[in-house]
Scaffold this motif. Structure first.
Motif, PDB file in Angstrom:
ATOM      1  N   GLN A  56       0.831  -1.199   0.000  1.00  0.00           N
ATOM      2  CA  GLN A  56       0.000   0.000   0.000  1.00  0.00           C
ATOM      3  C   GLN A  56       0.865   1.247   0.000  1.00  0.00           C
ATOM      4  N   GLY A  57       0.447   2.255  -0.758  1.00  0.00           N
ATOM      5  CA  GLY A  57       1.165   3.520  -0.779  1.00  0.00           C
ATOM      6  C   GLY A  57       2.157   3.611  -1.916  1.00  0.00           C
ATOM      7  N   ARG A  58       3.135   4.485  -1.724  1.00  0.00           N
ATOM      8  CA  ARG A  58       4.135   4.722  -2.767  1.00  0.00           C
ATOM      9  C   ARG A  58       5.187   3.621  -2.755  1.00  0.00           C
ATOM     10  N   PRO A  59       5.568   3.093  -3.910  1.00  0.00           N
ATOM     11  CA  PRO A  59       6.577   2.018  -3.962  1.00  0.00           C
ATOM     12  C   PRO A  59       7.913   2.479  -3.395  1.00  0.00           C
ATOM     13  N   LEU A  60       8.673   1.513  -2.923  1.00  0.00           N
ATOM     14  CA  LEU A  60       9.997   1.771  -2.381  1.00  0.00           C
ATOM     15  C   LEU A  60      10.969   0.737  -2.932  1.00  0.00           C
ATOM     16  N   LEU A  61      12.176   1.186  -3.256  1.00  0.00           N
ATOM     17  CA  LEU A  61      13.223   0.312  -3.789  1.00  0.00           C
ATOM     18  C   LEU A  61      14.148  -0.139  -2.661  1.00  0.00           C
ATOM     19  N   LEU A  62      14.457  -1.437  -2.636  1.00  0.00           N
ATOM     20  CA  LEU A  62      15.511  -1.973  -1.767  1.00  0.00           C
ATOM     21  C   LEU A  62      16.555  -2.605  -2.678  1.00  0.00           C
ATOM     22  N   ASN A  63      17.810  -2.250  -2.495  1.00  0.00           N
ATOM     23  CA  ASN A  63      18.849  -2.667  -3.449  1.00  0.00           C
ATOM     24  C   ASN A  63      20.090  -3.207  -2.746  1.00  0.00           C
ATOM     25  N   ALA A 135      23.203  -1.294 -12.094  1.00  0.00           N
ATOM     26  CA  ALA A 135      22.421  -0.147 -11.622  1.00  0.00           C
ATOM     27  C   ALA A 135      22.228   0.879 -12.725  1.00  0.00           C
ATOM     28  N   ARG A 136      23.242   1.075 -13.526  1.00  0.00           N
ATOM     29  CA  ARG A 136      23.115   2.039 -14.627  1.00  0.00           C
ATOM     30  C   ARG A 136      22.093   1.587 -15.661  1.00  0.00           C
ATOM     31  N   ALA A 137      21.948   0.277 -15.827  1.00  0.00           N
ATOM     32  CA  ALA A 137      21.022  -0.256 -16.825  1.00  0.00           C
ATOM     33  C   ALA A 137      19.587  -0.351 -16.312  1.00  0.00           C
ATOM     34  N   PHE A 138      19.398  -0.284 -15.001  1.00  0.00           N
ATOM     35  CA  PHE A 138      18.061  -0.472 -14.430  1.00  0.00           C
ATOM     36  C   PHE A 138      17.131   0.670 -14.823  1.00  0.00           C
ATOM     37  N   ASP A 139      15.911   0.307 -15.263  1.00  0.00           N
ATOM     38  CA  ASP A 139      14.889   1.283 -15.636  1.00  0.00           C
ATOM     39  C   ASP A 139      13.798   1.281 -14.572  1.00  0.00           C
ATOM     40  N   PRO A 140      13.699   2.345 -13.768  1.00  0.00           N
ATOM     41  CA  PRO A 140      12.686   2.362 -12.714  1.00  0.00           C
ATOM     42  C   PRO A 140      11.280   2.693 -13.200  1.00  0.00           C
ATOM     43  N   THR A 141      11.156   3.151 -14.428  1.00  0.00           N
ATOM     44  CA  THR A 141       9.865   3.648 -14.923  1.00  0.00           C
ATOM     45  C   THR A 141       8.734   2.634 -14.805  1.00  0.00           C
ATOM     46  N   PRO A 142       8.900   1.378 -15.259  1.00  0.00           N
ATOM     47  CA  PRO A 142       7.780   0.431 -15.168  1.00  0.00           C
ATOM     48  C   PRO A 142       7.336   0.146 -13.737  1.00  0.00           C
ATOM     49  N   TRP A 143       8.204   0.409 -12.771  1.00  0.00           N
ATOM     50  CA  TRP A 143       7.905   0.086 -11.379  1.00  0.00           C
ATOM     51  C   TRP A 143       7.344   1.280 -10.620  1.00  0.00           C
ATOM     52  N   GLN A 144       7.348   2.445 -11.268  1.00  0.00           N
ATOM     53  CA  GLN A 144       6.802   3.666 -10.660  1.00  0.00           C
ATOM     54  C   GLN A 144       7.406   3.941  -9.282  1.00  0.00           C
ATOM     55  N   VAL A 145       8.692   3.700  -9.165  1.00  0.00           N
ATOM     56  CA  VAL A 145       9.386   3.893  -7.906  1.00  0.00           C
ATOM     57  C   VAL A 145      10.311   5.095  -8.019  1.00  0.00           C
ATOM     58  N   SER A 146      10.372   5.911  -6.953  1.00  0.00           N
ATOM     59  CA  SER A 146      11.184   7.123  -6.986  1.00  0.00           C
ATOM     60  C   SER A 146      12.111   7.253  -5.785  1.00  0.00           C
TER      61      SER A 146
END
Length: 361
Positions: A56-63, A135-146
């Motif tokens: 629920q809420g805004r997505p979050l990235l863990l890396n 990391a440079r190749a990762f595209d966050p757009t489809p995941w809507q994560v900021s």
């Protein structure tokens, strides 16, 4: 106990070989483990593993990153007084198996406790140690994560990297003319001598705002032949502005060109930027939340700049991420070790951050 499970995951991960470009064993372990927990996984074109947990809420990235520096052999480490040590045959691989284990255990506990949490994008990258390639190749757009957290080593466990340095690699090729050292030397050009005479910038510069290192030297063909070729591999790390960084590039070019021309040889330089410098603003929402979590349990947020690169350096232009250090010591060496108890605290702090982030607007 869940803490024992966290340590068991770490032991499993360091037992697997994994160097940059050869992360397949670790990727398979993570994929199998995550799918068994019901998470959906995918592998992108770069080889990064991405797992998704709805919330629920805004997505979050863990890396965290899957690779380690050579030799990167899997091993059975030594546990002594709550600290996991390399057995001395190789680097331990806790850089970054500790980060991987933290994320795995965080995801497990989220599901077991059924606590509120945001949608989580778990990004496990390839080739961090060879230029942050995944990391440079990762595209966050489809995941809507900021926003997100990078778990990697820099300082003691829990310390946040507040500022990352610009980093670029450079190669120098020096060429001369060979000949037998016992014969006429009037026509030979010693490439090693050109290197020796080059007045290039190196070490700590500008009050330690810039560091330049030549870390690998290869040259010559035989003991009894004047070396006609030297290859140098170096790096430039800097907190300075782009104009100053370009000044160091020009200084390097000029130093090797002048030394080569004076001796009758040639020098060619090639620069490969890997990532730019970044600064984490102290009022960024996720960092503010992490500070509050620490304060509420009686701890204090520590912020420190570092020359050490991490996936955050490559992700920052697109995502508001920051690195939380896992506390690995003597990384990249056979003397590597990691205290285990702080990893448990990092998991619990992360769980509380996720709970609060899910209720934020």
């Amino acid at each position: 106990m869940s803490a024992d499970r966290l340590y068991a995951s770490l032991l499993d991960l360091v037992a697997l070989p994994s160097t940059s470009g050869h992360e397949e064993h670790v990727r398979q372990y993570l994929e199998t483990t995550l799918q068994a927990q019901g998470l959906t996984t995918s592998v992108d074109s770069a080889g990064n593993l991405i797992a998704f947990l709805p919330g629920q809420g805004r997505p979050l990235l863990l890396n965290a990153h899957m690779d380690r520096v050579p030799p990167g052999r899997g091993q059975r480490p030594i546990l002594r007084d709550g600290v996991l040590y390399s057995d001395g045959s190789s680097n331990l691989g806790a850089d970054d198996a500790a980060g991987l284990a933290i994320i795995l255990e965080t995801l497990r506990r989220l599901q077991e406790r059924s606590q509120p949490h945001p949608p989580i994008v778990a990004l496990f990258t390839v080739q961090e140690e060879s230029g942050l390639q995944g990391a440079r190749a990762f595209d966050p757009t489809p995941w809507q994560v900021s926003d997100g957290i990078v778990f990697d080593n820099a300082f003691e466990a829990g310390v946040v990297v507040s500022r990352g340095a610009h980093y670029e690699a450079f190669d120098v090729e020096i060429t001369g003319r060979t000949g037998h050292p016992g014969k006429d030397l009037s026509q030979v050009v010693n490439a090693v001598e050109i290197f020796r005479r080059a007045a290039y910038p190196h070490g700590s510069l500008a009050n330690d705002q810039t560091r330049i290192l030549i870390g690998r030297i290869e040259g010559g063909s035989a003991r009894n032949a004047v070396p006609d070729r030297v290859l140098l591999q170096g790096e430039l790390r800097s907190f300075e502005e782009s104009e100053q960084i370009e000044g160091y590039r020009e200084w390097l070019r000029r130093a090797f060109d002048e030394a080569a021309q004076q001796a009758g040889g040639q020098a060619r330089l090639h620069f490969v930027p890997h990532c730019g410098a970044y600064v984490v603003a102290e009022d960024e929402p996720l960092l503010t939340l992490y500070r509050q979590v620490l304060t509420d349990r009686g701890a204090q947020l520590q912020l420190r700049p570092t020359f050490i690169g991490s996936d955050a350096s490559a992700l920052r232009p697109r995502l508001r991420v920051f690195t939380i250090s896992t506390g690995v010591v003597n990384e990249h060496s056979p003397a590597e070790y990691v205290p285990l108890r702080p990893l448990e605290q990092l998991v619990e702090d992360t769980l509380e951050v996720l709970r609060r982030w899910s209720g934020s607007v």
